[in-house]
Scaffold this active site. Structure first.
Site, PDB file in Angstrom:
ATOM      1  N   CYS A  58       0.841  -1.191   0.000  1.00  0.00           N
ATOM      2  CA  CYS A  58       0.000   0.000   0.000  1.00  0.00           C
ATOM      3  C   CYS A  58       0.884   1.251   0.000  1.00  0.00           C
ATOM      4  CB  CYS A  58      -0.896  -0.012   1.235  1.00  0.00           C
ATOM      5  SG  CYS A  58      -1.935   1.456   1.403  1.00  0.00           S
ATOM      6  N   CYS A  61       0.377   3.139   3.598  1.00  0.00           N
ATOM      7  CA  CYS A  61       0.867   2.676   4.899  1.00  0.00           C
ATOM      8  C   CYS A  61       1.921   1.577   4.812  1.00  0.00           C
ATOM      9  CB  CYS A  61      -0.304   2.183   5.745  1.00  0.00           C
ATOM     10  SG  CYS A  61      -1.068   0.663   5.122  1.00  0.00           S
ATOM     11  N   CYS A 104      -7.313  -1.145   1.559  1.00  0.00           N
ATOM     12  CA  CYS A 104      -6.263  -1.682   2.414  1.00  0.00           C
ATOM     13  C   CYS A 104      -6.863  -1.964   3.791  1.00  0.00           C
ATOM     14  CB  CYS A 104      -5.128  -0.663   2.527  1.00  0.00           C
ATOM     15  SG  CYS A 104      -3.838  -1.125   3.707  1.00  0.00           S
ATOM     16  N   CYS A 107      -5.023   0.755   6.493  1.00  0.00           N
ATOM     17  CA  CYS A 107      -5.285   2.204   6.490  1.00  0.00           C
ATOM     18  C   CYS A 107      -6.587   2.586   5.799  1.00  0.00           C
ATOM     19  CB  CYS A 107      -4.116   2.956   5.870  1.00  0.00           C
ATOM     20  SG  CYS A 107      -3.983   2.804   4.073  1.00  0.00           S
ATOM     21  N   CYS A 129      -8.563  -5.212  -9.879  1.00  0.00           N
ATOM     22  CA  CYS A 129      -8.149  -4.112 -10.752  1.00  0.00           C
ATOM     23  C   CYS A 129      -7.693  -2.967  -9.846  1.00  0.00           C
ATOM     24  CB  CYS A 129      -9.334  -3.715 -11.615  1.00  0.00           C
ATOM     25  SG  CYS A 129      -8.975  -2.476 -12.860  1.00  0.00           S
TER      26      CYS A 129
END
Length: 143
Positions: A58, A61, A104, A107, A129
């Site tokens: 991510c 984070c 995510c 976060c 996607c």
């Protein structure tokens, strides 16, 4: 006390930050996609055609989200994966039920969408996607 308009609080409660804090660590495009649920332009992301060995994390984070072994070329114009690292993402149904929003799990940053049942020859028949701008790639080191 922060108001809902100024606080981005994920459902996990593990990574609450104010918008100004996110803006300080994300580029304007990353903020637009990760925090405002935007979409980057089709075919323009830096990871769309990358197939090196490594891990995608991510961009907000640094939580590891996808392994390169689950990435495939779907031709959709965004990085596509058929599965995530267990526990790394959340899937939330969107109106109409055709797609699931990907966020995510740490976060709550918007990653993209899952589409199921398109007939890709993968282990899950799912296409995650994902916006390139939501990701950071770490190449696998050779030892």
């Amino acid at each position: 006390m922060p108001t809902p308009a100024t606080m981005v609080a994920p459902s996990t409660g593990s990574f609450p930050k104010k918008d100004q804090e996110w803006r300080a660590v994300l580029s304007p495009e990353q903020f637009r996609v990760l925090r405002e649920k935007g979409t980057e332009a089709r075919g323009k992301g830096e990871y769309t055609k990358l197939f090196d060995d490594g891990t995608y994390s991510c961009a907000g984070c640094a939580t590891p989200l996808y392994k390169s072994t689950t990435k495939f070329d779907s031709g959709c114009g965004w990085p596509s994966f058929f599965d995530a690292i267990p526990g790394a993402i959340k899937q939330t149904p969107e109106a109409g039920g055709r797609r699931m929003e990907l966020t995510c799990a740490t976060c709550d940053g918007h990653l993209g969408h899952v589409v199921k049942g398109e007939g890709f020859p993968t282990a899950t028949d799912e296409r995650h996607c994902v916006n390139s701008v939501s990701l950071k790639f770490s190449k696998m080191s050779s030892q």
